[in-house]
Motif scaffolding. Structure first.
Motif, PDB file in Angstrom:
ATOM      1  N   PHE A  75       0.847  -1.201   0.000  1.00 54.60           N
ATOM      2  CA  PHE A  75       0.000   0.000   0.000  1.00 54.60           C
ATOM      3  C   PHE A  75       0.879   1.248   0.000  1.00 54.60           C
ATOM      4  O   PHE A  75       2.048   1.208   0.386  1.00 54.60           O
ATOM      5  N   ASP A  76       0.298   2.355  -0.397  1.00 55.23           N
ATOM      6  CA  ASP A  76       1.071   3.599  -0.506  1.00 55.23           C
ATOM      7  C   ASP A  76       1.586   4.063   0.855  1.00 55.23           C
ATOM      8  O   ASP A  76       2.681   4.612   0.957  1.00 55.23           O
ATOM      9  N   LYS A  77       0.786   3.866   1.895  1.00 50.88           N
ATOM     10  CA  LYS A  77       1.202   4.231   3.248  1.00 50.88           C
ATOM     11  C   LYS A  77       0.740   3.141   4.211  1.00 50.88           C
ATOM     12  O   LYS A  77      -0.379   2.654   4.100  1.00 50.88           O
ATOM     13  N   GLU A 262      -3.137   2.617   3.539  1.00 51.56           N
ATOM     14  CA  GLU A 262      -3.782   3.628   2.687  1.00 51.56           C
ATOM     15  C   GLU A 262      -3.354   3.494   1.230  1.00 51.56           C
ATOM     16  O   GLU A 262      -2.179   3.266   0.929  1.00 51.56           O
ATOM     17  N   ILE A 263      -4.333   3.653   0.342  1.00 47.52           N
ATOM     18  CA  ILE A 263      -4.066   3.907  -1.080  1.00 47.52           C
ATOM     19  C   ILE A 263      -4.355   5.383  -1.307  1.00 47.52           C
ATOM     20  O   ILE A 263      -5.477   5.849  -1.078  1.00 47.52           O
ATOM     21  N   THR A 264      -3.373   6.133  -1.718  1.00 51.39           N
ATOM     22  CA  THR A 264      -3.509   7.585  -1.867  1.00 51.39           C
ATOM     23  C   THR A 264      -4.315   7.923  -3.113  1.00 51.39           C
ATOM     24  O   THR A 264      -4.105   7.348  -4.183  1.00 51.39           O
ATOM     25  N   SER A 266      -5.784   9.492  -6.455  1.00 53.13           N
ATOM     26  CA  SER A 266      -5.117   9.994  -7.659  1.00 53.13           C
ATOM     27  C   SER A 266      -5.483  11.445  -7.949  1.00 53.13           C
ATOM     28  O   SER A 266      -4.695  12.179  -8.555  1.00 53.13           O
ATOM     29  N   PRO A 269      -5.945  13.556  -2.963  1.00 51.09           N
ATOM     30  CA  PRO A 269      -5.208  12.807  -1.936  1.00 51.09           C
ATOM     31  C   PRO A 269      -5.552  13.224  -0.513  1.00 51.09           C
ATOM     32  O   PRO A 269      -5.293  12.463   0.428  1.00 51.09           O
ATOM     33  N   LYS A 306      -6.061  -2.937  -5.615  1.00 51.88           N
ATOM     34  CA  LYS A 306      -4.754  -3.082  -6.264  1.00 51.88           C
ATOM     35  C   LYS A 306      -4.775  -4.232  -7.275  1.00 51.88           C
ATOM     36  O   LYS A 306      -4.232  -4.104  -8.380  1.00 51.88           O
ATOM     37  N   ARG A 311      -7.606   2.492  -9.339  1.00 50.13           N
ATOM     38  CA  ARG A 311      -6.918   3.549  -8.598  1.00 50.13           C
ATOM     39  C   ARG A 311      -7.955   4.568  -8.150  1.00 50.13           C
ATOM     40  O   ARG A 311      -8.488   5.320  -8.968  1.00 50.13           O
ATOM     41  N   SER A 315      -8.389   9.220  -1.383  1.00 50.40           N
ATOM     42  CA  SER A 315      -7.588   8.285  -0.591  1.00 50.40           C
ATOM     43  C   SER A 315      -8.508   7.332   0.166  1.00 50.40           C
ATOM     44  O   SER A 315      -9.517   7.752   0.737  1.00 50.40           O
ATOM     45  N   ARG A 317      -8.567   4.374   3.132  1.00 51.43           N
ATOM     46  CA  ARG A 317      -7.828   3.826   4.262  1.00 51.43           C
ATOM     47  C   ARG A 317      -8.522   2.597   4.829  1.00 51.43           C
ATOM     48  O   ARG A 317      -9.742   2.580   4.971  1.00 51.43           O
TER      49      ARG A 317
END
Length: 459
Positions: A75-77, A262-264, A266, A269, A306, A311, A315, A317
């Motif tokens: 994940f992005d974060k 988290e996926i930020t 596109s 954000p 994912k 996408r 964001s 979470r």
């Protein structure tokens, strides 16, 4: 003519959008059902970590494993939110007996969460059976002082949604011990909050008056509650007594964590859609349905996005909240940090009613007009998956504090079939073997679909 042409274009656009949404939702369900990982992740959580009461070694082990799981998904974060939580320990197994003259009849009991211990020798006293907190007031101190108060109000079977029955009976567990203490009761036993007739006592948190006297409190199984009630009706009061012993401890608050992946977004954000459940569980079992299924569905949503290449614009979470069961500190901390970081939350979805067949979602703060639009636009998209009950209702305990700090957020509860949940809720029977793989995966697909629709179209 121009107006007709414009109307035609709008209709074609709307149909095209619905078709696109339908195809994307199908992809989410296919991924959940064919390649789903939430069931195997739940197996690991239950069998390799086990019970996860706040402050325990199991809770910390679950935090470490959960962060590793999210890191592995890329994940992005992925990060932890520190939070101080209560640390209550049950101690040695409880003992309970109905005393009928010289006979001691063992019964199944479990200390209520956050209860105090009995004296080392236990408590023996006459029993007074009541059906409500109001009845205590009517009886008064003269009838209650020195006795064990036995709250025996059963679930009302007329409720189709069993959560309503739980709410209707729950005050005797939440507030019963504190109320009984005001009238001088020696202790409290509470009928387990379930319609099931079995010998599994159901624990759960109770609350005390900080300025009042704390008395020990335990849940008693429904079979034992029926036996005690029958004996009280058949014998004169002084002949029937109750004995119980429990060894609870309140230790200093402990450091723990919410786990966040988290996926930020596109495009946006700094706008957030949160989905979560609680990582902690009671200590009697593995916390499979309460709430292992919820946290595993939440992380599965991000994995599905994912895997399908979706996408999100905003964001998204997945939050594993800590301490829902006996303090709600994780939800409070998440809301505090959201406000401090000036985050804009579009929606927060909680899954904490078990991993059973998905039926739909409840929207806690939608206006009647919004509720009508939600059904008009989205109900048909959920109909093929039999998860199309989009109703007004509650959101959830962990996301509730967000409403105070981020007033614009929409609070949403995931609503699976409720008929079996309170048979195992807060009992030793809440184990992995009682979770159905397909039902769990269908829930993950449904939650993914709702988050996609909110992300694409807003509320």
């Amino acid at each position: 003519m121009k107006r007709l042409l414009l109307l035609g274009i709008l209709l074609i656009t709307a149909f095209a959008s619905q078709a696109q949404d339908s195809l994307m939702i199908r992809k989410f369900f296919d991924e959940a059902l064919v390649n789903g990982q939430c069931y195997e992740n739940l197996r690991y959580l239950c069998k390799n970590v086990g019970s996860r009461l706040s402050g325990s070694a199991g809770a910390q082990k679950s935090v470490d494993w959960s962060k590793k799981l999210m890191d592995g998904y890329g994940f992005d974060k992925v990060y932890l939110q520190e939070v101080m939580v209560p640390h209550w320990v049950r101690g040695a197994k409880e003992q309970g007996y109905i005393i009928d003259g010289n006979k001691r009849i063992p019964v199944a009991i479990a200390a209520l969460g956050m209860s105090v211990a009995t004296p080392k020798a236990g408590i023996t006293a006459n029993v007074i059976e009541v059906q409500s907190l109001k009845e205590l007031e009517t009886l008064g101190e003269a009838a209650i002082k020195g006795k064990i108060v036995f709250f025996n109000r059963a679930f009302d079977p007329r409720f189709i949604e069993t959560g309503a029955a739980y709410g209707g009976a729950g005050d005797q567990r939440f507030a019963g011990p504190a109320t009984a203490a005001k009238y001088g009761a020696a202790g409290v036993i509470v009928r387990s909050l379930t319609e099931a007739l079995d010998d599994y006592p159901h624990t759960g948190a109770t609350g005390y008056d900080p300025k009042g006297i704390n008395i020990p409190a335990a849940a008693i199984s429904t079979i034992a509650a029926n036996k005690l009630s029958t004996m009280l009706k058949m014998r004169k009061l002084p002949l029937i007594k109750f004995y119980f012993k429990q060894n609870c401890q309140h230790l200093p608050d402990a450091k723990s964590y919410n786990v966040v992946g988290e996926i930020t977004g596109s495009k946006n954000p700094n706008k957030f859609i949160t989905v979560g459940g609680h990582l902690d569980s009671w200590d009697l079992a593995e916390g499979a349905h309460d709430d292992g299924t919820g946290v595993m569905q939440s992380v599965e949503v991000l994995r599905i996005f994912k895997a399908t290449g979706y996408r999100p614009k905003n964001s998204v979470r997945a939050v594993f909240f800590m301490n829902e069961e006996n303090g709600h500190k994780g939800g409070i901390k998440y809301a505090e940090l959201a406000a401090a970081n000036k985050e804009e939350h579009i929606a927060a979805i909680e899954t904490d009613e078990g991993g059973f067949t998905p039926r739909g979602f409840s929207f806690a703060n939608a206006t009647p007009a919004m509720q009508k639009d939600i059904n008009k636009n989205w109900k048909k998209l959920f109909e093929p998956y039999e998860a199309d009950r989009l109703v007004a209702g509650g959101g959830g305990t962990d996301i509730g504090p967000l409403k105070e700090t981020v007033p614009s957020v929409m609070l949403i509860g995931f609503r699976p079939d409720s008929q079996r949940y309170f048979d195992i809720h807060h009992t030793p029977n809440d184990v992995f073997e009682n979770v159905n793989k397909r039902e769990l995966e269908l829930g993950a697909g449904a939650i993914s679909a709702l988050i996609y629709l909110i992300d694409q179209h807003g509320l």
